[in-house]
Scaffold this motif. Structure first.
Motif, PDB file in Angstrom:
ATOM      1  N   LEU A 194     -26.065  11.851 -17.405  1.00  0.00           N
ATOM      2  CA  LEU A 194     -24.853  11.845 -18.218  1.00  0.00           C
ATOM      3  C   LEU A 194     -24.104  10.516 -18.079  1.00  0.00           C
ATOM      4  CD1 LEU A 194     -23.408  15.391 -17.361  1.00  0.00           C
ATOM      5  CD2 LEU A 194     -24.983  14.770 -19.210  1.00  0.00           C
ATOM      6  N   ILE A 195     -23.340  10.194 -19.085  1.00  0.00           N
ATOM      7  CA  ILE A 195     -22.377   9.095 -19.042  1.00  0.00           C
ATOM      8  C   ILE A 195     -21.047   9.647 -19.559  1.00  0.00           C
ATOM      9  CG2 ILE A 195     -21.700   6.850 -20.006  1.00  0.00           C
ATOM     10  CD1 ILE A 195     -24.627   6.093 -20.135  1.00  0.00           C
ATOM     11  N   PHE A 196     -19.960   9.408 -18.820  1.00  0.00           N
ATOM     12  CA  PHE A 196     -18.629   9.850 -19.228  1.00  0.00           C
ATOM     13  C   PHE A 196     -17.874   8.657 -19.805  1.00  0.00           C
ATOM     14  CE2 PHE A 196     -18.726  12.989 -15.404  1.00  0.00           C
ATOM     15  CZ  PHE A 196     -19.562  13.839 -16.111  1.00  0.00           C
ATOM     16  N   THR A 197     -17.270   8.850 -20.947  1.00  0.00           N
ATOM     17  CA  THR A 197     -16.488   7.788 -21.558  1.00  0.00           C
ATOM     18  C   THR A 197     -15.345   8.405 -22.352  1.00  0.00           C
ATOM     19  OG1 THR A 197     -16.626   5.844 -23.035  1.00  0.00           O
ATOM     20  CG2 THR A 197     -18.056   7.712 -23.540  1.00  0.00           C
ATOM     21  N   PHE A 198     -14.393   7.571 -22.770  1.00  0.00           N
ATOM     22  CA  PHE A 198     -13.252   8.053 -23.551  1.00  0.00           C
ATOM     23  C   PHE A 198     -12.829   6.929 -24.496  1.00  0.00           C
ATOM     24  CE2 PHE A 198     -11.847   6.289 -19.541  1.00  0.00           C
ATOM     25  CZ  PHE A 198     -10.797   5.444 -19.872  1.00  0.00           C
ATOM     26  N   PHE A 257     -14.237   3.134 -24.404  1.00  0.00           N
ATOM     27  CA  PHE A 257     -15.202   2.605 -25.365  1.00  0.00           C
ATOM     28  C   PHE A 257     -15.252   1.082 -25.299  1.00  0.00           C
ATOM     29  CE2 PHE A 257     -15.241   6.270 -28.735  1.00  0.00           C
ATOM     30  CZ  PHE A 257     -15.671   7.146 -27.749  1.00  0.00           C
ATOM     31  N   ALA A 258     -14.084   0.444 -25.165  1.00  0.00           N
ATOM     32  CA  ALA A 258     -14.035  -1.021 -25.123  1.00  0.00           C
ATOM     33  C   ALA A 258     -14.810  -1.550 -23.925  1.00  0.00           C
ATOM     34  CB  ALA A 258     -12.588  -1.500 -25.068  1.00  0.00           C
ATOM     35  N   ALA A 259     -14.660  -0.887 -22.781  1.00  0.00           N
ATOM     36  CA  ALA A 259     -15.396  -1.308 -21.581  1.00  0.00           C
ATOM     37  C   ALA A 259     -16.892  -1.087 -21.766  1.00  0.00           C
ATOM     38  CB  ALA A 259     -14.881  -0.538 -20.364  1.00  0.00           C
ATOM     39  N   MET A 260     -17.269   0.011 -22.421  1.00  0.00           N
ATOM     40  CA  MET A 260     -18.685   0.274 -22.691  1.00  0.00           C
ATOM     41  C   MET A 260     -19.271  -0.827 -23.576  1.00  0.00           C
ATOM     42  SD  MET A 260     -19.934   3.375 -21.532  1.00  0.00           S
ATOM     43  CE  MET A 260     -20.967   4.148 -22.776  1.00  0.00           C
ATOM     44  N   SER A 262     -18.185  -3.858 -24.106  1.00  0.00           N
ATOM     45  CA  SER A 262     -18.202  -5.135 -23.399  1.00  0.00           C
ATOM     46  C   SER A 262     -19.375  -5.205 -22.423  1.00  0.00           C
ATOM     47  CB  SER A 262     -16.881  -5.332 -22.644  1.00  0.00           C
ATOM     48  OG  SER A 262     -16.932  -6.479 -21.832  1.00  0.00           O
ATOM     49  N   TYR A 263     -19.590  -4.129 -21.704  1.00  0.00           N
ATOM     50  CA  TYR A 263     -20.685  -4.125 -20.716  1.00  0.00           C
ATOM     51  C   TYR A 263     -22.036  -4.328 -21.388  1.00  0.00           C
ATOM     52  CZ  TYR A 263     -24.171  -2.429 -17.440  1.00  0.00           C
ATOM     53  OH  TYR A 263     -25.287  -2.333 -16.648  1.00  0.00           O
ATOM     54  N   TYR A 264     -22.322  -3.542 -22.424  1.00  0.00           N
ATOM     55  CA  TYR A 264     -23.655  -3.619 -23.028  1.00  0.00           C
ATOM     56  C   TYR A 264     -23.864  -4.941 -23.776  1.00  0.00           C
ATOM     57  CZ  TYR A 264     -24.520   1.169 -21.684  1.00  0.00           C
ATOM     58  OH  TYR A 264     -24.718   2.307 -20.946  1.00  0.00           O
ATOM     59  N   GLN A 265     -22.789  -5.512 -24.337  1.00  0.00           N
ATOM     60  CA  GLN A 265     -22.927  -6.800 -25.010  1.00  0.00           C
ATOM     61  C   GLN A 265     -23.173  -7.931 -24.019  1.00  0.00           C
ATOM     62  OE1 GLN A 265     -19.516  -7.483 -27.488  1.00  0.00           O
ATOM     63  NE2 GLN A 265     -20.321  -6.292 -29.194  1.00  0.00           N
ATOM     64  N   GLU A 266     -22.486  -7.884 -22.881  1.00  0.00           N
ATOM     65  CA  GLU A 266     -22.514  -9.015 -21.959  1.00  0.00           C
ATOM     66  C   GLU A 266     -23.509  -8.843 -20.812  1.00  0.00           C
ATOM     67  OE1 GLU A 266     -18.510  -9.570 -20.640  1.00  0.00           O
ATOM     68  OE2 GLU A 266     -17.706  -9.714 -22.684  1.00  0.00           O
ATOM     69  N   GLN A 267     -23.756  -7.610 -20.381  1.00  0.00           N
ATOM     70  CA  GLN A 267     -24.566  -7.416 -19.177  1.00  0.00           C
ATOM     71  C   GLN A 267     -25.691  -6.404 -19.332  1.00  0.00           C
ATOM     72  OE1 GLN A 267     -22.528  -7.574 -15.407  1.00  0.00           O
ATOM     73  NE2 GLN A 267     -20.543  -7.636 -16.423  1.00  0.00           N
ATOM     74  N   GLY A 287     -16.649  13.496 -32.863  1.00  0.00           N
ATOM     75  CA  GLY A 287     -16.356  12.457 -33.844  1.00  0.00           C
ATOM     76  C   GLY A 287     -16.252  11.088 -33.212  1.00  0.00           C
ATOM     77  N   ALA A 288     -15.475  11.006 -32.132  1.00  0.00           N
ATOM     78  CA  ALA A 288     -15.341   9.727 -31.429  1.00  0.00           C
ATOM     79  C   ALA A 288     -16.688   9.304 -30.840  1.00  0.00           C
ATOM     80  CB  ALA A 288     -14.295   9.840 -30.323  1.00  0.00           C
ATOM     81  N   GLY A 289     -17.462  10.267 -30.348  1.00  0.00           N
ATOM     82  CA  GLY A 289     -18.765   9.943 -29.780  1.00  0.00           C
ATOM     83  C   GLY A 289     -19.705   9.343 -30.798  1.00  0.00           C
ATOM     84  N   ALA A 290     -19.664   9.863 -32.036  1.00  0.00           N
ATOM     85  CA  ALA A 290     -20.508   9.301 -33.095  1.00  0.00           C
ATOM     86  C   ALA A 290     -20.132   7.844 -33.363  1.00  0.00           C
ATOM     87  CB  ALA A 290     -20.374  10.140 -34.369  1.00  0.00           C
ATOM     88  N   GLU A 291     -18.835   7.546 -33.314  1.00  0.00           N
ATOM     89  CA  GLU A 291     -18.387   6.157 -33.506  1.00  0.00           C
ATOM     90  C   GLU A 291     -18.919   5.265 -32.381  1.00  0.00           C
ATOM     91  OE1 GLU A 291     -14.153   6.111 -33.799  1.00  0.00           O
ATOM     92  OE2 GLU A 291     -14.098   7.541 -35.467  1.00  0.00           O
ATOM     93  N   LEU A 292     -18.912   5.793 -31.152  1.00  0.00           N
ATOM     94  CA  LEU A 292     -19.414   5.012 -30.020  1.00  0.00           C
ATOM     95  C   LEU A 292     -20.903   4.717 -30.181  1.00  0.00           C
ATOM     96  CD1 LEU A 292     -19.079   3.768 -27.186  1.00  0.00           C
ATOM     97  CD2 LEU A 292     -19.606   6.016 -26.248  1.00  0.00           C
ATOM     98  N   ILE A 293     -21.680   5.716 -30.584  1.00  0.00           N
ATOM     99  CA  ILE A 293     -23.120   5.511 -30.780  1.00  0.00           C
ATOM    100  C   ILE A 293     -23.359   4.404 -31.796  1.00  0.00           C
ATOM    101  CG2 ILE A 293     -25.237   6.570 -31.635  1.00  0.00           C
ATOM    102  CD1 ILE A 293     -24.525   7.571 -28.883  1.00  0.00           C
ATOM    103  N   GLN A 294     -22.583   4.409 -32.886  1.00  0.00           N
ATOM    104  CA  GLN A 294     -22.711   3.347 -33.889  1.00  0.00           C
ATOM    105  C   GLN A 294     -22.317   1.995 -33.312  1.00  0.00           C
ATOM    106  OE1 GLN A 294     -24.790   4.972 -36.322  1.00  0.00           O
ATOM    107  NE2 GLN A 294     -23.818   3.188 -37.285  1.00  0.00           N
TER     108      GLN A 294
END
Length: 971
Positions: A194-198, A257-260, A262-267, A287-294
């Motif tokens: 699992l990964i927890f995010t907000f 989401f912003a930290a997620m 940033s992490y995947y783009q940079e590291q 709904g928010a999760g679908a936006e994160l996946i995109q």
């Protein structure tokens, strides 16, 4: 005891097992009443195939009648059914402990139903894995919603920061399911990744106490993990693995989401792209999760055709292959050759390569990807059919293995009963039939995997006539005169010595008792090995070393195959053994390290500091967090493997001395950071987190301070670690867990745990010897001190030699904030005003004591005089003491001297401040490097750090003269 019809279709070898399990569920059978023939046959298959189901029916005898009477065994559940049923059971609950029990009993009953249906093929593999995934989704979602409401009542509702219109929005957690859960492919005893995010940062409103959103969702996530993962009298719901989150175990449990992004783009790493293919929102704000996946999709799927994916997957598979060899996982249907993982790699390779251009490939389920490969990438239809059939078969076998005891394993049984019960439960006549099917399926997968991921290099078909000659010599066919002449022709300077070494090996009982396959493997590698040894600069010495290694692997002949199939690795082996006795000894102790010789490109290119940390984190991610033994083994392998790489680069001159020490120090730091993380996690799981102030947990407010060689970035092979442990938590508070202990007790246990992980001797040896004598009050002092206590000790009670040691002290792991505070304390102590003559006297007195106890003694009789590189006059310690004296003497007026902890850069500062002449600094610098280089060479030859008296006489005299001028008695 029971009706004969229970035994009719069961092989006689399984009758005792069936009888045992029938006896266990006697109450359940009585409650169920007479069984239809069809149900009885199904029950027999389940009792043979699953001790877990037997145990559940024994504990809950009413379940058998309920499952039969309700018709639940004969029909699949809809996607919504699990959530609706579980939600109805938690309605009105107010006690968290009751929630835990409801979740566990719900899971146990549904697992009985699912295993029953799977073993009797009332559901196919895809149906079973999908229902298991829906069951997990429901447990996560229902538990999360219940816990969220409780958390909001306590701490308030998390809100976003005001937008441009001044509006705040309530925030809910998004739970991403990774791996098999994300792909709807969960197996019968899988953990859930699992990964927890907000969505956004902000803070809570309306509760008794306001928290920032990250803290709120971290606490909520901890509660959710406990609800699912904790083992109670009712068992567990699902084992939860959080290590796929950004930064793994070292990262925040929940991030925005912003930290997620940033992490995947940079590291984000290649393996994280691979993992993110399967990511799915399994609970929380859909709904928010679908936006994160995109938002994360561009990281996973590149816009261009990305053929680099082949290389990264090949590297990942090579790493897994090394683990398979190291752990003996050849009979693992997931990780072994031709296993489930290889089918997954084939599909996901093409997803990573072409998914950015072809949205049809952007799917999570493997069996939706394989059918597309003929059209998308031209894979033969027959190959896809074979892979699909093999994958389905292997997943069914995996389920059969896991159904037995609800254990997360993919290992085929090795005992007769285990094999017989697995074959019967899978519908095969006996183990031999199942084993043949396994062999065919795995061979097909291996063949297609090699075609796609790892094409085999063409082998030169020309036979080397020399091979026949070498084997004739080895087998004793060649007479002694001819053998000596042949060895001489092949480069051996003392052929008689070489021949005797080979004859001694041939005469060993171990060799004479070798099984045929092992002897064939030995003879496959010997000709090339002996030929390469003859071309070395010291063939007889090299042969002696190499044959020690050969003896070490005779009973593990897979390593002989590795060398035979990798000529480049064999060549590197001979080259390095020729140059270093230490290198040979390390390989002989741990032949598994031979894997590291396969790729010369990585062998002679040790990773940098960040790459070391990332690689270690990636290796540890694949191990359950509670499997401390395997974590310790992985840490040891990682350390030994990278030390071997550094040694290879050192031996061959690829790396200069200073870089060698840098890498060895970085390696120790990466290991210490991971050890601290493991030890911290273990204790927090037991006792909760120490509190900095009431209600505010530490994060983690603990540091490991390195002294001596590790502090001075000057580690060598086999160096021990001089460490001091410090914390910054309130002593009067305690941890916040279910079994709270005082903060001071927690940190003392943390220190003990760290030392245990570092010092414990395992089959792979130890990580590092640890020396804690530099802590306040030495061996009589506390193992872990607070920073304030450390400061008080240094100000009031420390000896001058302890302040000298502080010159080389720096934080090597732990809290960055506490590290800054430690550095302030260090500078404060080093910059104290000191009376010059008193300081000089104390430094000289300590040095003379060390010379007396540790230096070379006068040569006796005809013994040659020697020079101890470290302790004798004019040696390493003289240089170190002069540097430390000058720092303590002048740090108050020259603060730049406190910036570095390594002697070379401190000497540069001493020169810049004009405290020594440039010629003197140059001599000290060159002498110091020459001594350390000589020490490295001695270590690599397994020799003591002692040279002949005349070898570095010029440096000795120069250092001694500067010592006399700087620290000699005043005029």
């Amino acid at each position: 005891m029971h009706e004969d019809q229970f035994y009719r279709s069961v092989p006689a070898a399984l009758h005792p097992l069936l009888e045992r399990n029938l006896a266990r569920i006697e109450t359940a059978l009585e409650a169920a009443g007479p069984l239809l023939d069809e149900v009885r046959e199904q029950l027999v298959r389940v009792l043979i195939g699953s001790d877990y189901v037997t145990g559940q029916l024994q504990r809950h005898p009413e379940w058998l009648a309920e499952l039969i009477g309700s018709g639940d065994l004969n029909s699949a559940r809809s996607d919504q059914a699990y959530g609706e049923r579980l939600q109805a059971e938690v309605e009105g609950l107010v006690d968290e402990a009751v929630l835990h029990r409801v979740l566990r009993l719900f899971r146990q009953r549904e697992m009985v139903r699912l295993i029953w249906r799977d073993l009797n093929r009332l559901s196919d593999m895809v149906g079973t894995t999908r229902e298991l995934s829906r069951l997990a989704d429901a447990c996560i979602e229902v538990a999360l919603n219940w816990l969220y409401e409780q958390a909001c009542q306590r701490w308030g509702t998390p809100m976003s920061r005001p937008d441009a219109d001044g509006r705040k929005r309530p925030q809910r957690m998004v739970v991403l399911g990774m791996g098999k859960l994300g792909a709807d492919e969960l197996n019968l005893s899988s953990d859930i990744d699992l990964i927890f995010t907000f969505p956004a940062n902000g803070e809570t409103e309306g509760g008794r106490k306001s928290l920032d959103n990250r803290d709120f969702f971290t606490r909520l996530g901890q509660k959710l993990i406990q609800a699912l993962d904790n083992v109670t009298v009712d068992g567990f719901v699902f084992r939860v693995d959080m290590r796929l989150r950004p930064f793994g175990s070292a990262g925040a449990l929940a991030c925005s989401f912003a930290a997620m992004e940033s992490y995947y783009q940079e590291q984000g790493r290649e393996w994280e792209r691979y993992a993110m293919i399967k990511a799915r929102v399994v609970a929380g704000d859909q709904g928010a999760g679908a936006e994160l996946i995109q938002l994360l999709r561009p990281f996973v799927y590149r816009k261009y055709i990305d053929f680099s994916a082949f290389e990264s997957l090949r590297d990942m598979k090579a790493m897994i292959n090394r683990e398979v060899r190291r752990k003996g996982l050849e009979q693992n249907v997931k990780l072994g050759a031709g296993g489930i993982r290889e089918v997954e790699f084939i599909a996901q390779a093409f997803q990573l390569i072409r998914g950015g251009r072809d949205v049809d490939l952007q799917q999570r389920e493997l069996l939706k990807i394989l059918p597309q490969l003929p059209d998308k990438v031209g894979m033969p239809t027959e190959a896809v059919a074979e892979l699909t059939q093999a994958y389905t078969f292997l997943r069914n076998v995996e389920h059969g293995i896991q159904a037995i005891a609800d254990k997360q394993t993919q290992e085929l049984p090795v005992d007769d009963e285990g094999r017989a019960r697995l074959a019967f439960a899978q519908g095969y006549a006996d183990w031999d039939v199942l084993a043949q099917m396994l062999e065919r399926s795995r061979a097909a997968v291996s063949s297609h995997f090699a075609d796609v991921i790892a094409p085999v290099d063409e082998v030169d078909a020309d036979q080397d006539d020399m091979r026949t000659e070498w084997l004739a010599l080895w087998q004793g066919v060649m007479d002694e005169t001819a053998a000596l002449a042949f060895l001489s022709e092949q480069g051996y300077e003392h052929p008689d010595v070489a021949l005797k070494a080979l004859q001694d090996l041939q005469g060993l009982r171990t060799v004479q008792m070798l099984q045929k396959v092992a002897l064939e493997r030995l003879e496959a590698v010997l000709p090339t090995l002996l030929e390469q040894v003859g071309q070395s600069g010291n063939p007889e010495v090299t042969l002696e070393r190499v044959l020690v290694l050969v003896q070490a692997v005779l009973r593990r002949s897979a390593y002989l195959v590795l060398l035979a199939e990798n000529p480049a690795a064999l060549k590197q082996l001979v080259r390095l053994c020729s140059a270093s006795a230490w290198f040979t000894e390390q390989l002989s102790r741990q032949p598994v390290l031979l894997d590291e010789l396969i790729d010369p490109q990585t062998l002679y290119s040790p990773p940098n500091q960040a790459e070391l940390q990332t690689e270690l984190r990636q290796q540890l991610l694949r191990i359950p967090e509670d499997d401390t033994e395997q974590l310790m083994e992985t840490l040891r392998y990682f350390k030994h493997a990278h030390m071997l790489k550094v040694a290879a680069s050192d031996i061959t001159g690829v790396l200069p001395l200073m870089k060698v020490s840098d890498y060895l120090t970085w390696l120790a730091e990466a290991v210490l950071e991971s050890v601290l993380d493991i030890a911290w996690r273990n204790l927090v799981d037991k006792h909760g987190t120490p509190q900095k102030t009431p209600g505010v947990p530490c994060d983690p407010d603990f540091i490991i301070v390195g002294y001596g060689k590790v502090g001075g970035v000057e580690l060598s092979y086999g160096s021990d670690l001089d460490l001091v442990f410090l914390h910054d938590a309130a002593a009067e508070l305690e941890t916040d867990g279910g079994r709270p202990i005082a903060n001071s007790v927690f940190f003392n246990r943390l220190g003990q745990r760290i030392i245990h992980i570092l010092n414990t001797f395992t089959p792979s040896g130890i990580l590092y010897e640890v020396d804690m004598r530099l802590r306040p009050s030495g061996n009589s002092g506390l193992l872990v001190s607070s920073l304030n206590a450390f400061r008080d000790y240094q100000q009031k009670d420390a000896w001058t030699w302890e302040h000298q040691a502080l010159v080389r002290a720096r934080v090597v792991a732990g809290s960055p904030a506490l590290a800054e505070r430690f550095e302030q304390v260090r500078r404060e102590i080093l910059a104290r005003p000191r009376e010059a003559e008193q300081l000089r006297g104390e430094v000289v007195d300590m040095r003379e004591k060390m010379r007396e106890h540790l230096g070379s003694k006068p040569a006796a009789g005809d013994s040659p005089a020697v020079f101890n590189l470290k302790q004798d006059p004019g040696g390493i310690v003289d240089i170190e003491f002069m540097v430390q004296y000058l720092v303590l003497r002048h740090a108050a007026e020259c603060p730049a001297l406190m910036r570095w902890t390594d002697n070379i850069r401190i000497l540069a500062g001493i020169e810049a401040e004009g405290l020594l002449l440039s010629d003197e600094v140059e001599l000290l610098r060159e002498a110091y490097k020459a001594y350390r280089a000589a020490g490295h060479r001695q270590t690599l030859q397994n020799l003591a750090s002692v040279l002949g008296e005349d070898e570095v006489q010029g440096y000795r005299k120069g250092v001694a003269a500067i010592w006399k001028r700087v620290l000699g008695a005043p005029e």
